[in-house]
Design a protein around this motif. Structure first.
Motif, PDB file in Angstrom:
ATOM      1  N   ARG A   9      24.048  71.248  50.654  1.00 41.38           N
ATOM      2  CA  ARG A   9      25.149  71.150  49.670  1.00 41.38           C
ATOM      3  C   ARG A   9      25.877  69.916  50.245  1.00 41.38           C
ATOM      4  O   ARG A   9      26.249  69.585  51.372  1.00 41.38           O
ATOM      5  N   LEU A  10      26.402  69.113  49.112  1.00 38.17           N
ATOM      6  CA  LEU A  10      27.340  67.905  49.430  1.00 38.17           C
ATOM      7  C   LEU A  10      28.441  67.859  48.489  1.00 38.17           C
ATOM      8  O   LEU A  10      28.753  68.569  47.661  1.00 38.17           O
ATOM      9  N   GLU A  11      29.484  67.335  49.174  1.00 33.98           N
ATOM     10  CA  GLU A  11      30.857  67.102  48.393  1.00 33.98           C
ATOM     11  C   GLU A  11      30.877  65.661  47.843  1.00 33.98           C
ATOM     12  O   GLU A  11      30.573  64.654  48.658  1.00 33.98           O
ATOM     13  N   VAL A  12      31.063  65.686  46.732  1.00 37.16           N
ATOM     14  CA  VAL A  12      31.354  64.318  46.154  1.00 37.16           C
ATOM     15  C   VAL A  12      32.532  63.633  46.766  1.00 37.16           C
ATOM     16  O   VAL A  12      33.731  64.290  46.869  1.00 37.16           O
ATOM     17  N   ARG A  13      32.334  62.378  47.153  1.00 35.75           N
ATOM     18  CA  ARG A  13      33.402  61.638  47.913  1.00 35.75           C
ATOM     19  C   ARG A  13      33.997  60.745  46.875  1.00 35.75           C
ATOM     20  O   ARG A  13      33.360  60.411  46.002  1.00 35.75           O
ATOM     21  N   SER A  14      35.301  60.160  47.209  1.00 35.37           N
ATOM     22  CA  SER A  14      35.805  59.273  46.202  1.00 35.37           C
ATOM     23  C   SER A  14      35.067  58.139  45.923  1.00 35.37           C
ATOM     24  O   SER A  14      35.039  57.297  45.165  1.00 35.37           O
ATOM     25  N   TYR A  15      34.403  57.584  47.116  1.00 36.09           N
ATOM     26  CA  TYR A  15      33.656  56.189  46.975  1.00 36.09           C
ATOM     27  C   TYR A  15      32.559  56.343  46.487  1.00 36.09           C
ATOM     28  O   TYR A  15      31.637  55.317  46.055  1.00 36.09           O
ATOM     29  N   ASP A  16      32.091  57.536  45.839  1.00 34.27           N
ATOM     30  CA  ASP A  16      30.664  57.875  45.047  1.00 34.27           C
ATOM     31  C   ASP A  16      31.101  57.566  43.548  1.00 34.27           C
ATOM     32  O   ASP A  16      30.375  57.608  42.765  1.00 34.27           O
ATOM     33  N   LEU A  17      32.167  57.424  43.272  1.00 35.16           N
ATOM     34  CA  LEU A  17      32.687  57.515  41.797  1.00 35.16           C
ATOM     35  C   LEU A  17      32.738  56.160  41.230  1.00 35.16           C
ATOM     36  O   LEU A  17      33.062  54.940  41.865  1.00 35.16           O
ATOM     37  N   ASP A  18      32.510  56.131  39.941  1.00 35.58           N
ATOM     38  CA  ASP A  18      32.688  54.760  39.073  1.00 35.58           C
ATOM     39  C   ASP A  18      34.040  54.557  38.566  1.00 35.58           C
ATOM     40  O   ASP A  18      34.837  55.667  38.659  1.00 35.58           O
ATOM     41  N   PRO A  19      34.323  53.575  37.652  1.00 34.93           N
ATOM     42  CA  PRO A  19      35.532  53.585  37.121  1.00 34.93           C
ATOM     43  C   PRO A  19      36.238  54.450  36.254  1.00 34.93           C
ATOM     44  O   PRO A  19      37.072  54.751  35.772  1.00 34.93           O
ATOM     45  N   GLN A  20      35.170  55.573  35.432  1.00 30.44           N
ATOM     46  CA  GLN A  20      35.272  56.571  34.720  1.00 30.44           C
ATOM     47  C   GLN A  20      35.607  57.915  35.587  1.00 30.44           C
ATOM     48  O   GLN A  20      35.714  58.873  34.978  1.00 30.44           O
ATOM     49  N   GLN A  21      35.636  57.744  37.063  1.00 28.38           N
ATOM     50  CA  GLN A  21      35.577  58.637  37.718  1.00 28.38           C
ATOM     51  C   GLN A  21      34.798  59.929  37.809  1.00 28.38           C
ATOM     52  O   GLN A  21      35.098  61.104  38.006  1.00 28.38           O
ATOM     53  N   HIS A  22      33.614  59.562  37.495  1.00 31.43           N
ATOM     54  CA  HIS A  22      32.478  60.442  37.743  1.00 31.43           C
ATOM     55  C   HIS A  22      31.492  59.583  38.686  1.00 31.43           C
ATOM     56  O   HIS A  22      31.485  58.460  38.768  1.00 31.43           O
ATOM     57  N   VAL A  23      30.614  60.526  39.304  1.00 30.92           N
ATOM     58  CA  VAL A  23      29.824  59.658  40.273  1.00 30.92           C
ATOM     59  C   VAL A  23      28.754  58.717  39.703  1.00 30.92           C
ATOM     60  O   VAL A  23      28.159  58.911  38.454  1.00 30.92           O
ATOM     61  N   ASN A  24      28.808  57.589  40.275  1.00 31.76           N
ATOM     62  CA  ASN A  24      28.187  56.415  39.693  1.00 31.76           C
ATOM     63  C   ASN A  24      26.490  56.777  39.775  1.00 31.76           C
ATOM     64  O   ASN A  24      25.935  57.652  40.708  1.00 31.76           O
ATOM     65  N   GLY A  25      26.002  56.172  38.911  1.00 36.71           N
ATOM     66  CA  GLY A  25      24.338  56.742  38.735  1.00 36.71           C
ATOM     67  C   GLY A  25      23.469  56.446  39.800  1.00 36.71           C
ATOM     68  O   GLY A  25      22.650  57.448  40.202  1.00 36.71           O
ATOM     69  N   ALA A  26      23.805  55.341  40.510  1.00 35.18           N
ATOM     70  CA  ALA A  26      23.072  55.115  41.829  1.00 35.18           C
ATOM     71  C   ALA A  26      23.051  56.169  42.904  1.00 35.18           C
ATOM     72  O   ALA A  26      22.379  56.575  43.422  1.00 35.18           O
ATOM     73  N   VAL A  27      24.284  56.661  42.907  1.00 35.60           N
ATOM     74  CA  VAL A  27      24.552  57.867  43.852  1.00 35.60           C
ATOM     75  C   VAL A  27      23.746  59.011  43.682  1.00 35.60           C
ATOM     76  O   VAL A  27      23.518  59.829  44.683  1.00 35.60           O
ATOM     77  N   TYR A  28      23.377  59.428  42.678  1.00 38.24           N
ATOM     78  CA  TYR A  28      22.471  60.539  42.310  1.00 38.24           C
ATOM     79  C   TYR A  28      21.249  60.435  42.994  1.00 38.24           C
ATOM     80  O   TYR A  28      20.767  61.225  43.808  1.00 38.24           O
ATOM     81  N   GLN A  29      20.648  59.283  43.044  1.00 36.03           N
ATOM     82  CA  GLN A  29      19.409  58.798  43.999  1.00 36.03           C
ATOM     83  C   GLN A  29      19.851  58.932  45.303  1.00 36.03           C
ATOM     84  O   GLN A  29      18.907  59.538  46.203  1.00 36.03           O
ATOM     85  N   GLN A  30      20.956  58.418  45.856  1.00 32.80           N
ATOM     86  CA  GLN A  30      21.288  58.650  47.208  1.00 32.80           C
ATOM     87  C   GLN A  30      21.267  60.053  47.651  1.00 32.80           C
ATOM     88  O   GLN A  30      20.972  60.653  48.699  1.00 32.80           O
ATOM     89  N   TYR A  31      22.036  61.090  46.656  1.00 28.41           N
ATOM     90  CA  TYR A  31      21.919  62.595  47.231  1.00 28.41           C
ATOM     91  C   TYR A  31      20.437  63.149  47.129  1.00 28.41           C
ATOM     92  O   TYR A  31      20.396  63.832  48.132  1.00 28.41           O
ATOM     93  N   ALA A  32      19.567  62.642  46.419  1.00 26.85           N
ATOM     94  CA  ALA A  32      18.171  62.958  46.326  1.00 26.85           C
ATOM     95  C   ALA A  32      17.646  62.802  47.556  1.00 26.85           C
ATOM     96  O   ALA A  32      16.871  63.315  48.407  1.00 26.85           O
ATOM     97  N   ASP A  33      18.000  61.417  47.940  1.00 26.22           N
ATOM     98  CA  ASP A  33      17.271  60.718  49.149  1.00 26.22           C
ATOM     99  C   ASP A  33      17.876  61.538  50.499  1.00 26.22           C
ATOM    100  O   ASP A  33      17.216  61.735  51.502  1.00 26.22           O
ATOM    101  N   HIS A  34      19.083  61.889  50.383  1.00 25.40           N
ATOM    102  CA  HIS A  34      19.684  62.652  51.461  1.00 25.40           C
ATOM    103  C   HIS A  34      19.098  64.082  51.620  1.00 25.40           C
ATOM    104  O   HIS A  34      18.613  64.512  52.834  1.00 25.40           O
ATOM    105  N   SER A  35      18.708  64.589  50.721  1.00 27.27           N
ATOM    106  CA  SER A  35      18.065  66.069  50.697  1.00 27.27           C
ATOM    107  C   SER A  35      16.717  65.851  51.091  1.00 27.27           C
ATOM    108  O   SER A  35      16.348  66.760  51.971  1.00 27.27           O
ATOM    109  N   ARG A  36      16.191  64.810  50.685  1.00 25.71           N
ATOM    110  CA  ARG A  36      14.675  64.735  50.914  1.00 25.71           C
ATOM    111  C   ARG A  36      14.552  64.338  52.787  1.00 25.71           C
ATOM    112  O   ARG A  36      13.730  65.099  53.412  1.00 25.71           O
ATOM    113  N   PHE A  37      15.377  63.592  53.094  1.00 26.58           N
ATOM    114  CA  PHE A  37      15.510  63.124  54.443  1.00 26.58           C
ATOM    115  C   PHE A  37      15.687  64.600  55.452  1.00 26.58           C
ATOM    116  O   PHE A  37      15.200  64.888  56.405  1.00 26.58           O
ATOM    117  N   ALA A  38      16.635  65.213  54.852  1.00 28.08           N
ATOM    118  CA  ALA A  38      17.385  66.610  55.662  1.00 28.08           C
ATOM    119  C   ALA A  38      16.033  67.654  55.591  1.00 28.08           C
ATOM    120  O   ALA A  38      15.875  68.208  56.663  1.00 28.08           O
TER     121      ALA A  38
END
Length: 142
Positions: A9-38
């Motif tokens: 489980r991850l919490e969306v951080r403010s620096y994960d957001l793009d100008p529209q205030q939703h998660v930037n597309g590249a961050v989805y891959q980072q979340y997946a990478d984090h899960s895989r590494f864990a």
């Protein structure tokens, strides 16, 4: 084999957001990478040891399918499920689900293990992961 995929489980951080205030597309891959590494760590593998043995995990293809927004402050569960077959590649599938149960995205990787000396994919990556793991069932290798 495990019946349930590994999940963090991850919490969306403010620096994960793009100008529209939703998660930037590249961050989805980072979340997946984090899960895989864990998952790899939980399975008892040490990536530094893998690299010292001359092997390096590589992603050959990544697909992201968006379903619903992730926004600042959301909590998201990120699964990690390993899919093995014949040959030099395997898939790692991630499902990102908001804490309220809404499917946010699916991230799928086609991956392999690179022989760092030969610069070629190893022929049996599942074996290489399995022999180094203390809990291979977390990687669907049990």
């Amino acid at each position: 084999m495990t019946s349930e995929p590994f999940v963090v489980r991850l919490e969306v951080r403010s620096y994960d957001l793009d100008p529209q205030q939703h998660v930037n597309g590249a961050v989805y891959q980072q979340y997946a990478d984090h899960s895989r590494f864990a998952c790899v760590q939980a399975a008892g593998l040490v990536v530094e040891d893998l690299i010292a043995d001359g092997l390096g995990p590589v992603n050959l293809e990544t697909n992201i399918r968006y379903h619903a927004e992730l926004r600042g402050g959301d909590e998201v569960d990120v699964t990690c499920a390993w899919v093995w077959g014949e040959g030099k590649t395997y898939r790692v599938e991630h499902v990102l689900t908001r804490a309220d149960g809404v499917l946010a995205a699916e991230v799928t990787h086609v991956s392999g293990l690179l022989d760092l000396r030969e610069r070629r994919l190893v022929t049996d990556p599942a074996h290489q992961w399995r022999v180094r793991s203390t809990q291979p069932e977390l990687m669907n290798l049990g």
